[in-house]
Design an enzyme around this catalytic site. Structure first.
Site, PDB file in Angstrom:
ATOM      1  N   HIS A  22      -7.857  -8.324   7.717  1.00 25.42           N
ATOM      2  CA  HIS A  22      -8.470  -8.562   6.405  1.00 25.42           C
ATOM      3  C   HIS A  22      -7.438  -8.351   5.293  1.00 25.42           C
ATOM      4  CE1 HIS A  22     -11.937  -8.451   3.538  1.00 25.42           C
ATOM      5  NE2 HIS A  22     -11.085  -7.723   2.840  1.00 25.42           N
ATOM      6  N   GLU A  23      -6.800  -7.182   5.304  1.00 22.57           N
ATOM      7  CA  GLU A  23      -5.827  -6.896   4.250  1.00 22.57           C
ATOM      8  C   GLU A  23      -4.626  -7.839   4.368  1.00 22.57           C
ATOM      9  OE1 GLU A  23      -6.782  -5.140   1.802  1.00 22.57           O
ATOM     10  OE2 GLU A  23      -8.554  -4.327   2.816  1.00 22.57           O
ATOM     11  N   HIS A  44      -5.349 -10.870   2.414  1.00 27.17           N
ATOM     12  CA  HIS A  44      -5.090 -10.607   0.988  1.00 27.17           C
ATOM     13  C   HIS A  44      -3.584 -10.637   0.719  1.00 27.17           C
ATOM     14  CE1 HIS A  44      -9.062  -9.636  -0.514  1.00 27.17           C
ATOM     15  NE2 HIS A  44      -9.256  -8.653   0.331  1.00 27.17           N
ATOM     16  N   GLU A  59     -10.921 -12.767  -1.879  1.00 30.42           N
ATOM     17  CA  GLU A  59     -11.701 -12.301  -0.735  1.00 30.42           C
ATOM     18  C   GLU A  59     -11.812 -13.387   0.336  1.00 30.42           C
ATOM     19  OE1 GLU A  59     -12.254  -9.298  -0.396  1.00 30.42           O
ATOM     20  OE2 GLU A  59     -13.739  -9.186   1.204  1.00 30.42           O
TER      21      GLU A  59
HETATM   22 ZN    ZN Z   1     -11.131  -7.679   0.725  1.00 28.44          ZN
END
Ligand code: ZN
Length: 499
Positions: A263-264, A267, A293
């Protein structure tokens, strides 16, 4: 005009340096700073942030931007984009009076303190006066900014410029109904995954080592970034060439470190992907929090929770963890990592129930801002809606309306961006599958160049040149909606749970 532009770029560069320094101080605060450093760190952050604010809102800056904006038609595309974004930021910041900002900052810090105590003691009434004050300030902020339709629009704009509450109503309306139905069917299905094999301790260092390998495969440049541990994982950046990811490990949760890092990483790839020539300008930032996101959710959910992904990574992952790949199959992991269970806490929610947590918060905060609900009515409204959407009884406010930090620090209008991230990601993927016919074969081989290239071209490189709805429209040919997302989860979970 050339001189004006040079001076503007110089000033914006200095502001960007201050902002990056603030980000570094805050990263350090959440990773390595010893506890006794907190007070001094707070002062340092306040000083730098006041300096940046002064520079951005100075009359000189305002006049220069005004002049440049008046002759924007004569500017090159790049210069015009820069002037438009900088003028927008200037007006957005300068319309808030100084004494209002002081009042808001104080209310945020006492709101946060009160929330921490209220959550610990399960005592919503003790938080209520601070919350009422913060809602009042949010309403006043909306008036300073001005808005059309709902005052919620003025606040939403801080996080998702280009999107309105009216659009959210139509997007979330169909979504909540169909998603809630799907969750009901899944919970009632007799075809539940076997997850008993997960029930053991998993070596934490090995979990962490594996994420580094995976992030490298995804295309994260470790010469321009790193990953550290933090209690609440986040991503930040100090420049295009210094992007910081954080993650956390858990001995008895096999997937939290892995999915958190992916997830990160999503980003982080966005932050590493802005245009080189936009460095030190406000163009080298995300188009919106929803778009940011979407990058994280695309990698975490659509890729990282897919069967082709696990066909490639299951043996590698298990070897790292000293487990026998012959005993646990890719399919077993695929089923376990997509286990749907309605739960009380948003941050622990699975891909299938997550948006419902967001819709509940959106409905409540919008009613608060429009004066249709009083703050004292939140617990009752929260619990009733949890029952309707997820069929869950909320035992107490700590695991109910006191669970999130956002309202305690005055963040209203932020929550929808989480759900929009899921929707945008699914919408992009329908197009990506058309544009890259070999996508899933490549994923199954642990190759992500094609995917990353698509995201770079269609999302990352634009920075703030386009608003979120424009990015979605230009890259997919349709307006933001929940249709692609619903097709995605209904197909995926229909198959998984034999619905
Ligand atoms: Zn996030």
């Amino acid at each position: 005009m050339e001189n004006e532009l040079l001076e503007l770029r110089e000033k914006l560069g200095e502001i960007s340096d201050l902002e990056s320094s603030l980000a570094l101080l805050s990263w350090d605060q959440q990773t390595y700073m010893p506890p006794k450093g907190a007070a001094a760190r707070g002062r340092q952050q306040a000083t730098i942030s006041a300096l940046a604010h002064q520079m951005l809102t100075s009359p000189e800056m305002g006049e220069r931007l005004q002049r440049l904006h008046e002759s924007r038609d004569e500017l090159s595309d790049d210069d015009r984009a820069l002037v438009d974004v900088a003028f927008y930021d200037y007006k957005r910041t300068a319309c808030l009076p100084g004494d209002f900002i002081v009042e808001l900052t104080l209310a945020q810090s006492s709101g946060y303190e009160a929330w921490v105590a209220a959550r610990k003691n399960i005592d919503f009434p003790s938080f209520l006066p601070c919350l009422e004050k913060l809602i009042d300030l949010a309403k006043r902020k909306a008036e300073y900014h001005g808005y059309e339709g709902s005052p919620y629009n003025a606040l939403l704009e801080d996080f998702e410029r280009g999107m309105t509450a009216e659009q959210l109503d139509s997007i979330f309306g169909e979504l909540s109904l169909r998603q809630s139905n799907l969750v009901g069917k899944i919970t009632a299905s007799s075809n539940q995954p076997d997850t008993t094999w997960l029930d053991r301790n998993w070596p934490e260092q090995s979990q962490l080592d594996f994420t580094l390998l995976l992030l490298r495969d995804m295309g994260f440049d470790f010469d321009a970034g790193r990953q550290d541990l933090a209690q609440h994982p986040f991503t930040t950046s100090f420049s295009l060439h210094d992007v910081r990811l954080t993650t956390r490990t858990s001995r008895n949760d096999l997937f939290s470190c892995l999915t958190g890092s992916i997830h990160e990483g999503g980003h982080g790839l966005y932050e590493q992907g802005f245009h080189e020539s936009d460095a030190r300008t406000p163009l080298a930032k995300c188009a919106s929090l929803g778009i940011h996101e979407s990058q994280a959710r695309a990698w975490e959910n659509i890729i990282g929770r897919s069967l082709p992904f696990w066909r490639h990574y299951a043996p590698l992952f298990l070897k790292h963890l000293d487990s026998d790949p012959a005993k646990i199959s890719a399919d077993q992991i695929f089923r376990a990592i997509n286990h749907v269970r309605p739960s009380l806490v948003r941050v622990e929610a699975d891909e299938c129930t997550y948006n419902l947590h967001i819709i509940l918060r959106y409905e409540i905060e919008r009613a608060l801002l429009e004066g249709k609900m009083a703050a004292g009515e939140i617990p009752e409204a929260w619990n009733a809606r949890m029952k309707e959407l997820l069929d869950i009884e909320v035992p107490d406010d700590a695991s109910g309306c006191l669970q999130d930090i956002h309202w305690s620090v005055g963040l209203f209008g932020y929550f929808p961006t989480y759900a929009l991230g899921n929707l945008y990601a699914a919408q992009m993927f329908e197009q990506i599958e058309k544009d890259l016919p070999n996508l899933w074969t490549e994923v199954e081989a642990g190759q992500f160049d094609g995917l990353l290239g698509w995201l770079r071209r269609n999302v990352h490189l634009h920075g703030r040149r386009k608003l979120a709805p424009r990015i979605i429209y230009d890259s997919t040919g349709s307006e933001p909606s929940s249709k692609a997302y619903l097709r995605y989860i209904e197909a995926k979970y229909g198959k998984l749970y034999n619905l």
